[in-house]
Design an enzyme around this catalytic site. Structure first.
Site, PDB file in Angstrom:
ATOM      1  N   GLY A 214       0.812  -1.200   0.000  1.00 52.95           N
ATOM      2  CA  GLY A 214       0.000   0.000   0.000  1.00 52.95           C
ATOM      3  C   GLY A 214       0.851   1.257   0.000  1.00 52.95           C
ATOM      4  O   GLY A 214       1.922   1.325  -0.619  1.00 52.95           O
ATOM      5  N   SER A 215       0.383   2.266   0.718  1.00 52.36           N
ATOM      6  CA  SER A 215       1.021   3.582   0.654  1.00 52.36           C
ATOM      7  C   SER A 215       2.406   3.639   1.270  1.00 52.36           C
ATOM      8  O   SER A 215       3.128   4.620   1.067  1.00 52.36           O
ATOM      9  CB  SER A 215       0.121   4.623   1.321  1.00 52.36           C
ATOM     10  OG  SER A 215      -1.051   4.832   0.555  1.00 52.36           O
ATOM     11  N   THR A 216       2.809   2.625   2.027  1.00 52.52           N
ATOM     12  CA  THR A 216       4.188   2.634   2.539  1.00 52.52           C
ATOM     13  C   THR A 216       5.186   2.552   1.384  1.00 52.52           C
ATOM     14  O   THR A 216       6.325   3.008   1.511  1.00 52.52           O
ATOM     15  CB  THR A 216       4.439   1.482   3.524  1.00 52.52           C
ATOM     16  OG1 THR A 216       4.272   0.225   2.857  1.00 52.52           O
ATOM     17  CG2 THR A 216       3.496   1.565   4.717  1.00 52.52           C
TER      18      THR A 216
END
Length: 486
Positions: A214-216
């Protein structure tokens, strides 16, 4: 002698010769292989004929050996705080084999390794004095991770950025290796129960499972953009429409927070608000080859990441259309990462751009306590420059101070991080994975990098967030690492 008797005699003689040849072959050629076979019960009995050496955490053994009765196995492996350390130790079972450190260092721990046996041991054909395996695990950080995850499905990893020492590795739900160490019916029943458990407690989620980050993963894309020169700093405005139409499609990508200032946002602002549109466009502008090259320098796509237990391969996909490249920019499509891998990304950023090879064993000793193997810190790669690392840390601090990661704030400590919520399942039907990756530095020179992933299938979907579910766990781990005397 008539013809029939003569033929019968010749046939019988051939059978005798065949038996003799086979017996000679078994003794001369296959004998050693049969003797060494893992299913040879005599070997198993010999393996458990003496107490084992131990796996050590902060000077204390977290394993042991107990004498048994009513069995030809004289000793059984035991575990102190088994569920707490199961992701580190693995198990040693009289029936089901060995895993993790128990498997890799089996010969050292049972005294059959050449380095643990004296000349007299070799001449007598006996085992040497068992050796020990000393880990890098910090019990305070391990307990913080285990307590924080609790009954949730998830994983957490903590790394010392300066050395690569793994300070914690936890996978939940966990299990007690002592329950399957023996050969009784109770052990068999426990094995069956654990094997059939839908939550797979014996799977090491921190090391052996991959998930969409995801956004990591936006940290990797930002690193590529800065290192490549696409943008000169985290405070330079980007070329990012909001919403963003994925190339070659009519699909319009939006942001979770519709009010977020994501149009042409700087990297700092885009990380603070976790702007999907910015990083999807950035990945397309860079091109998949450059994003993959950056991911690979952080450790993605390596099939030989041994700590010393081998980690599953984290993956950045290739041969994609531009629309899929855009999705990889936000850690979706076919991007997959272990929690260990995402901890490595943050560790390199925290360490000035240098990635130290992660490891959870510092040394191995023989039965007399003498070192037979020393695992010193080693540099794995240099994914980014010191300047790029400093800029990313600055932006990550903004995420914690005023962005989506405020739950990890620690007064008086530099904390930088990134939240993530990763979609998965058919048509994204599964509850999202909640991610939180972060680092912390204090004035005493202590540092730690952390990755936490929570997979809570019972949580209310609208309430799942990296900051809400994983952030507090990361905070407690960082506090434990900075306050630890280890």
């Amino acid at each position: 002698m008539n013809k029939t008797i003569r033929r019968t005699s010749v046939f019988a003689l051939l059978l005798v010769v065949a038996v003799m040849v086979r017996a000679t072959w078994l003794q001369a050629v296959d004998g050693q292989a049969l003797a060494d076979d893992q299913y040879n019960r005599r070997n198993l009995v010999a393996q458990y004929a003496n107490p084992f050496g131990n796996i050590i955490v902060a000077g204390q053994p977290v394993t042991g050996s107990a004498a048994t009765t009513g069995s030809d196995f004289k000793y059984t492996r035991t575990y102190t705080d088994g569920p707490l350390y199961a992701a580190v130790t693995g198990f040693s079972s009289q029936v089901y084999g060995t895993t993790q450190l128990e498997g890799i260092y089996q010969k050292v721990l049972n005294g059959t390794d050449a380095q643990t046996r004296s000349l007299l041991d070799v001449l007598e054909g006996s085992h040497g004095k068992p050796g020990d395996v000393i880990t890098t695990i910090d019990p305070a950080v391990q307990k913080a991770a285990y307590s924080g995850l609790g009954t949730k499905n998830g994983a957490a990893v903590a790394i010392d950025p300066k050395t690569g020492n793994i300070l914690a590795m936890v996978s939940t739900p966990s299990y007690d290796p002592s329950r399957i160490a023996g050969s009784s019916s109770a052990d068999a029943q426990a094995w069956q129960q654990l094997s059939n458990d839908k939550n797979q407690p014996m799977v090491n989620r921190a090391l052996r499972q991959t998930y969409p980050p995801g956004s990591t993963f936006k940290l990797v894309v930002a690193a590529a953009a800065l290192q490549d020169g696409l943008y000169s700093s985290v405070d330079q405005p980007t070329s990012s429409p909001n919403p963003y139409t994925l190339p070659g499609t009519t699909v319009r990508l939006t942001n979770e927070n519709a009010a977020a200032p994501c149009a042409n946002a700087t990297i700092r602002t885009a990380l603070e608000y976790s702007c999907n549109t910015v990083f999807a466009k950035m990945a397309v502008d860079l091109g998949q080859a450059k994003v993959k090259a950056m991911a690979d320098t952080f450790g993605f796509d390596s099939s030989h990441l041994d700590i010393p237990v081998r980690a599953a391969q984290s993956v950045y996909p290739t041969n994609m259309p531009a629309s899929s490249t855009a999705q990889t920019g936000i850690g979706q499509f076919d991007v997959r990462a272990t929690p260990l891998q995402m901890a490595m990304v943050v560790s390199a950023i925290a360490n000035g751009g240098t990635l130290m090879a992660p490891h959870m064993v510092s040394k191995v000793t023989d039965g007399s306590g003498d070192t037979i193997q020393s695992l010193n810190p080693q540099q794995q790669s240099q994914p980014i420059s010191a300047n790029t690392a400093q800029q990313l840390r600055s932006a990550m601090v903004s995420v914690i101070n005023q962005g989506t990661g405020t739950n990890a704030q620690i007064p008086g400590v530099e904390v930088g991080g990134k939240t993530g919520t990763a979609q998965h399942g058919v048509d994204n039907s599964g509850n999202p994975y909640a991610w939180f990756v972060s680092y912390a530095k204090n004035g005493a020179g202590k540092e730690v990098a952390v990755a936490v992933m929570v997979d809570d299938p019972n949580a209310v979907r609208s309430e799942i967030s990296g900051n809400g579910l994983a952030g507090p766990i990361a905070k407690s781990m960082m506090q434990a690492a900075l306050n630890s005397s280890s």
